[in-house]
Design a protein around this motif. Structure first.
Motif, PDB file in Angstrom:
ATOM      1  N   ASP A 100       6.653  37.593 -16.857  1.00  0.00           N
ATOM      2  CA  ASP A 100       5.720  37.040 -15.876  1.00  0.00           C
ATOM      3  C   ASP A 100       4.983  38.097 -15.051  1.00  0.00           C
ATOM      4  O   ASP A 100       3.988  37.782 -14.417  1.00  0.00           O
ATOM      5  N   MET A 101       5.437  39.321 -15.039  1.00  0.00           N
ATOM      6  CA  MET A 101       4.730  40.399 -14.348  1.00  0.00           C
ATOM      7  C   MET A 101       4.251  41.396 -15.387  1.00  0.00           C
ATOM      8  O   MET A 101       4.864  41.570 -16.432  1.00  0.00           O
ATOM      9  N   ASP A 102       3.145  42.068 -15.086  1.00  0.00           N
ATOM     10  CA  ASP A 102       2.524  42.955 -16.068  1.00  0.00           C
ATOM     11  C   ASP A 102       3.042  44.384 -16.003  1.00  0.00           C
ATOM     12  O   ASP A 102       3.126  45.060 -17.027  1.00  0.00           O
ATOM     13  N   TYR A 103       3.365  44.857 -14.797  1.00  0.00           N
ATOM     14  CA  TYR A 103       3.764  46.256 -14.622  1.00  0.00           C
ATOM     15  C   TYR A 103       4.938  46.354 -13.662  1.00  0.00           C
ATOM     16  O   TYR A 103       5.087  45.540 -12.762  1.00  0.00           O
ATOM     17  N   LEU A 104       5.722  47.413 -13.853  1.00  0.00           N
ATOM     18  CA  LEU A 104       6.774  47.775 -12.911  1.00  0.00           C
ATOM     19  C   LEU A 104       6.484  49.199 -12.458  1.00  0.00           C
ATOM     20  O   LEU A 104       6.398  50.115 -13.278  1.00  0.00           O
ATOM     21  N   LEU A 105       6.327  49.374 -11.144  1.00  0.00           N
ATOM     22  CA  LEU A 105       6.069  50.688 -10.564  1.00  0.00           C
ATOM     23  C   LEU A 105       7.323  51.172  -9.847  1.00  0.00           C
ATOM     24  O   LEU A 105       7.949  50.410  -9.107  1.00  0.00           O
ATOM     25  N   GLN A 106       7.668  52.428 -10.046  1.00  0.00           N
ATOM     26  CA  GLN A 106       8.730  53.059  -9.271  1.00  0.00           C
ATOM     27  C   GLN A 106       8.041  53.975  -8.271  1.00  0.00           C
ATOM     28  O   GLN A 106       7.242  54.832  -8.656  1.00  0.00           O
ATOM     29  N   ILE A 107       8.356  53.761  -7.005  1.00  0.00           N
ATOM     30  CA  ILE A 107       7.633  54.430  -5.919  1.00  0.00           C
ATOM     31  C   ILE A 107       8.612  55.130  -4.991  1.00  0.00           C
ATOM     32  O   ILE A 107       9.664  54.575  -4.655  1.00  0.00           O
ATOM     33  N   TYR A 108       8.250  56.342  -4.570  1.00  0.00           N
ATOM     34  CA  TYR A 108       8.994  57.071  -3.542  1.00  0.00           C
ATOM     35  C   TYR A 108       8.066  57.332  -2.370  1.00  0.00           C
ATOM     36  O   TYR A 108       6.961  57.852  -2.551  1.00  0.00           O
ATOM     37  N   VAL A 109       8.519  56.960  -1.171  1.00  0.00           N
ATOM     38  CA  VAL A 109       7.789  57.222   0.069  1.00  0.00           C
ATOM     39  C   VAL A 109       8.805  57.627   1.136  1.00  0.00           C
ATOM     40  O   VAL A 109      10.011  57.513   0.936  1.00  0.00           O
ATOM     41  N   SER A 110       8.302  58.071   2.287  1.00  0.00           N
ATOM     42  CA  SER A 110       9.212  58.546   3.324  1.00  0.00           C
ATOM     43  C   SER A 110       9.972  57.413   4.019  1.00  0.00           C
ATOM     44  O   SER A 110      11.159  57.542   4.292  1.00  0.00           O
ATOM     45  N   ASP A 111       9.288  56.308   4.303  1.00  0.00           N
ATOM     46  CA  ASP A 111       9.931  55.234   5.050  1.00  0.00           C
ATOM     47  C   ASP A 111       9.160  53.929   4.858  1.00  0.00           C
ATOM     48  O   ASP A 111       8.170  53.883   4.120  1.00  0.00           O
ATOM     49  N   LEU A 112       9.598  52.877   5.534  1.00  0.00           N
ATOM     50  CA  LEU A 112       8.976  51.561   5.394  1.00  0.00           C
ATOM     51  C   LEU A 112       7.522  51.565   5.857  1.00  0.00           C
ATOM     52  O   LEU A 112       6.663  50.916   5.261  1.00  0.00           O
ATOM     53  N   GLN A 113       7.225  52.310   6.897  1.00  0.00           N
ATOM     54  CA  GLN A 113       5.845  52.401   7.384  1.00  0.00           C
ATOM     55  C   GLN A 113       4.945  53.052   6.327  1.00  0.00           C
ATOM     56  O   GLN A 113       3.818  52.602   6.090  1.00  0.00           O
ATOM     57  N   ASP A 114       5.430  54.078   5.687  1.00  0.00           N
ATOM     58  CA  ASP A 114       4.688  54.745   4.620  1.00  0.00           C
ATOM     59  C   ASP A 114       4.488  53.787   3.436  1.00  0.00           C
ATOM     60  O   ASP A 114       3.424  53.739   2.821  1.00  0.00           O
ATOM     61  N   PHE A 115       5.526  53.009   3.116  1.00  0.00           N
ATOM     62  CA  PHE A 115       5.402  52.033   2.033  1.00  0.00           C
ATOM     63  C   PHE A 115       4.360  50.977   2.388  1.00  0.00           C
ATOM     64  O   PHE A 115       3.546  50.586   1.551  1.00  0.00           O
ATOM     65  N   SER A 116       4.380  50.529   3.618  1.00  0.00           N
ATOM     66  CA  SER A 116       3.408  49.533   4.073  1.00  0.00           C
ATOM     67  C   SER A 116       1.983  50.054   3.910  1.00  0.00           C
ATOM     68  O   SER A 116       1.095  49.336   3.430  1.00  0.00           O
ATOM     69  N   ARG A 117       1.767  51.295   4.291  1.00  0.00           N
ATOM     70  CA  ARG A 117       0.437  51.910   4.107  1.00  0.00           C
ATOM     71  C   ARG A 117       0.050  51.939   2.632  1.00  0.00           C
ATOM     72  O   ARG A 117      -1.074  51.606   2.266  1.00  0.00           O
ATOM     73  N   PHE A 118       0.985  52.352   1.783  1.00  0.00           N
ATOM     74  CA  PHE A 118       0.705  52.416   0.348  1.00  0.00           C
ATOM     75  C   PHE A 118       0.352  51.029  -0.181  1.00  0.00           C
ATOM     76  O   PHE A 118      -0.639  50.845  -0.893  1.00  0.00           O
ATOM     77  N   LEU A 119       1.158  50.047   0.182  1.00  0.00           N
ATOM     78  CA  LEU A 119       0.955  48.689  -0.312  1.00  0.00           C
ATOM     79  C   LEU A 119      -0.380  48.114   0.152  1.00  0.00           C
ATOM     80  O   LEU A 119      -1.167  47.606  -0.652  1.00  0.00           O
ATOM     81  N   LEU A 120      -0.651  48.208   1.454  1.00  0.00           N
ATOM     82  CA  LEU A 120      -1.851  47.593   2.013  1.00  0.00           C
ATOM     83  C   LEU A 120      -3.130  48.367   1.695  1.00  0.00           C
ATOM     84  O   LEU A 120      -4.164  47.770   1.404  1.00  0.00           O
ATOM     85  N   ASP A 121      -3.062  49.684   1.756  1.00  0.00           N
ATOM     86  CA  ASP A 121      -4.277  50.493   1.581  1.00  0.00           C
ATOM     87  C   ASP A 121      -4.603  50.798   0.130  1.00  0.00           C
ATOM     88  O   ASP A 121      -5.761  51.018  -0.215  1.00  0.00           O
ATOM     89  N   ARG A 122      -3.597  50.846  -0.710  1.00  0.00           N
ATOM     90  CA  ARG A 122      -3.851  51.229  -2.098  1.00  0.00           C
ATOM     91  C   ARG A 122      -3.611  50.089  -3.078  1.00  0.00           C
ATOM     92  O   ARG A 122      -4.527  49.613  -3.724  1.00  0.00           O
ATOM     93  N   LEU A 123      -2.347  49.682  -3.182  1.00  0.00           N
ATOM     94  CA  LEU A 123      -1.992  48.743  -4.253  1.00  0.00           C
ATOM     95  C   LEU A 123      -2.698  47.399  -4.113  1.00  0.00           C
ATOM     96  O   LEU A 123      -3.273  46.897  -5.081  1.00  0.00           O
ATOM     97  N   LEU A 124      -2.666  46.802  -2.953  1.00  0.00           N
ATOM     98  CA  LEU A 124      -3.303  45.491  -2.788  1.00  0.00           C
ATOM     99  C   LEU A 124      -4.828  45.578  -2.825  1.00  0.00           C
ATOM    100  O   LEU A 124      -5.492  44.578  -3.067  1.00  0.00           O
ATOM    101  N   ASN A 125      -5.375  46.760  -2.589  1.00  0.00           N
ATOM    102  CA  ASN A 125      -6.819  46.958  -2.693  1.00  0.00           C
ATOM    103  C   ASN A 125      -7.247  47.384  -4.092  1.00  0.00           C
ATOM    104  O   ASN A 125      -8.435  47.532  -4.351  1.00  0.00           O
ATOM    105  N   ALA A 126      -6.279  47.601  -4.968  1.00  0.00           N
ATOM    106  CA  ALA A 126      -6.602  48.025  -6.335  1.00  0.00           C
ATOM    107  C   ALA A 126      -7.340  46.906  -7.059  1.00  0.00           C
ATOM    108  O   ALA A 126      -7.017  45.730  -6.914  1.00  0.00           O
TER     109      ALA A 126
END
Length: 158
Positions: free
Chosen positions: A104-130
């Motif tokens: 049911d999902m197309d891709y699995l990404l393994q991600i390393y970031v410093s903390d939850l705030q950094d992950f939030s930035r990645f998710l909102l600014d990059r992945l969801l805008n992709a």
């Protein structure tokens, strides 16, 4: 596919665990002369069986304290949309691995970031805008139970 004998598989098994071993030490471990060992090693590299040598870095030690796995579903599956998404993923340093999946999902990404705030930035600014991303589902790693870059080569010995 390259034909591998028992000695080749033993060499690969040693190198997966000890990539900095000298040729002389490797030859001794697999019961070959250093020159024969070096010829085999060069053949394995030349045939693309050995694709490189890397150091393993502890993510915590360098400030990458949060590891996440993110499942991604694309809105469209045409070749152009898939290629565009792949190009974006390859440009993101936070993504250390990306796998195209069945199900049911197309891709699995393994991600390393410093903390939850950094992950939030990645998710909102990059992945969801992709371009082409329809849905994401994230899971955070609480504890690593097993982590090994080594392939299970023993089962290939006949």
């Amino acid at each position: 596919m390259t034909e591998l004998d028992r000695t080749d598989l033993r060499m690969l098994a040693v190198l997966q665990g000890e990539g900095r071993i000298t040729n002389a030490e490797l030859a001794e471990r697999v019961n070959l002369s250093p020159s024969a060992c070096l010829r085999r090693l060069q053949r394995l590299e030349g045939e693309g069986v050995l694709t490189g040598y890397t150091a393993q870095v502890d993510p915590q030690a360098v400030g990458l304290g949060l590891q996440a796995f993110v499942r991604v579903q694309l809105a469209k599956h045409e070749a152009e949309a898939v290629e565009r998404f792949a190009a974006q993923v390859n440009a993101w340093d936070e993504v250390v691995a990306c796998y195209a999946l069945t199900g049911d999902m197309d891709y699995l990404l393994q991600i390393y970031v410093s903390d939850l705030q950094d992950f939030s930035r990645f998710l909102l600014d990059r992945l969801l805008n992709a371009t082409g991303v329809a849905d994401v589902n994230s899971s955070f790693v609480l504890r690593t139970v097993k982590r090994s870059p080594a392939l299970p080569l023993k089962q290939l010995e006949h």
